[in-house]
Design an enzyme around this catalytic site. Structure first.
Site, mmCIF file in Angstrom:
data_model
loop_
_atom_site.group_PDB
_atom_site.id
_atom_site.type_symbol
_atom_site.label_atom_id
_atom_site.label_comp_id
_atom_site.label_asym_id
_atom_site.label_seq_id
_atom_site.Cartn_x
_atom_site.Cartn_y
_atom_site.Cartn_z
ATOM 1 N N SER A 143 0.930 -1.279 -0.010
ATOM 2 C CA SER A 143 -0.135 -0.063 0.230
ATOM 3 C C SER A 143 0.979 1.211 0.029
ATOM 4 O O SER A 143 2.214 1.107 0.455
ATOM 5 C CB SER A 143 -0.838 0.067 1.170
ATOM 6 O OG SER A 143 -1.525 1.448 1.239
ATOM 7 N N TYR A 156 -2.924 -1.824 10.359
ATOM 8 C CA TYR A 156 -2.954 -1.805 8.822
ATOM 9 C C TYR A 156 -1.535 -1.211 8.285
ATOM 10 O O TYR A 156 -0.667 -1.941 7.615
ATOM 11 C CB TYR A 156 -4.260 -1.300 8.435
ATOM 12 C CG TYR A 156 -4.051 -1.363 6.761
ATOM 13 C CD1 TYR A 156 -4.457 -2.413 6.217
ATOM 14 C CD2 TYR A 156 -3.635 -0.129 5.953
ATOM 15 C CE1 TYR A 156 -4.532 -2.473 4.643
ATOM 16 C CE2 TYR A 156 -3.687 -0.151 4.640
ATOM 17 C CZ TYR A 156 -4.264 -1.401 4.059
ATOM 18 O OH TYR A 156 -4.142 -1.486 2.659
#
Length: 251
Positions: A143, A156
């Site tokens: 990400s 996350y």
């Protein structure tokens, strides 16, 4: 054009979103594909049907990647029915939006075990055979938050940062065996994991305002990058993270 004929790919979390798009694009390039998922096996079977319609072999395997025993069982079945895995795409992941104070142990464990532990043990299993054959591709979906704080859920970002470093560590160890190990760092992509937040028009407008390309990305924007990294044109790229974010991280 990338030619993956006679290659076998395993894509985790491939029933929908990025995983499904990557699985289909790999099949279009000639690969046979193992479609893994844990929550949506009916959708995984639909992805397999689309792959078979392209003339490629496909099989859906349900496995909870938080459990190493299920990872091993998945690879055992894939190898016995399709053959050795040449291309592994670590795509399975979960994302929650909770502040640090509201993150309990179960949520923490689910996030780290799915996003990072599962990718590590899938890679470990695939790498053994790739090393023996002298060819392999490991591609992990990280990400833009792998090096930049999310602002919405610390575990996350921690898991994605760990996945990036895992990519570099494995590349350092295995690249001499004809294996490339790379990451793809997507930005804002229109997938199910982002559906709820992007359903708010004001929030979506704020996101788009930060993206120089002027739009939210689509799964196929990422899938093409995965196919490139899986092919021979990318044979000298390893330990890299390719950012696919429409320029978001430039802001």
């Amino acid at each position: 054009m990338t030619d993956l004929t006679n290659r076998i790919a395993l894509v985790t979390g491939a029933a929908r979103g990025l995983g499904a798009a990557i699985a289909l694009r790999l099949a279009e390039a000639g690969a046979d594909v193992v479609v893994n998922d844990f929550y949506c096996m009916d959708l995984a079977e639909q992805v397999c049907e689309k792959i078979r319609s392209l003339g490629r072999r496909a099989m859906a395997i349900e496995a909870d990647l938080r459990q190493k025993s299920e990872i091993d069982a998945m690879f055992d079945r894939a190898e016995s029915e399709l053959g050795p895995v040449d291309i592994l795409v670590n795509n399975a992941g979960v994302e929650y939006r909770k502040c640090v104070a509201d993150c309990d142990e179960a949520l923490y464990d689910t996030t780290l075990d799915t996003n990072l532990k599962g990718a590590f043990f899938c890679s470990q299993r695939a790498l053994a055979g790739m090393k023996e054959r002298g060819w392999g591709r490991v591609i992990s979906i990280t990400s833009v938050h792998d090096e930049r704080a999310t602002g919405f859920f610390a575990p996350y970002g921690m898991s994605k940062g760990g996945l990036l470093l895992m990519t570099r560590e494995i590349a350092l160890e295995y690249s001499r065996f004809g294996i490339t190990v790379n990451a793809i760092a997507p930005g804002a992509i229109r997938t199910d994991i982002n559906r709820e937040v992007l359903s708010n028009p004001e929030y979506e407008a704020k996101v788009i305002a930060r993206i120089p390309a002027g739009r939210i990305g689509e799964p196929d924007d990422v899938a093409g990058t995965a196919v490139f990294l899986a092919g021979d044109d990318a044979r000298y790229i390893t330990g890299a993270s390719l950012v696919v974010d429409g320029g978001w991280s430039l802001r």
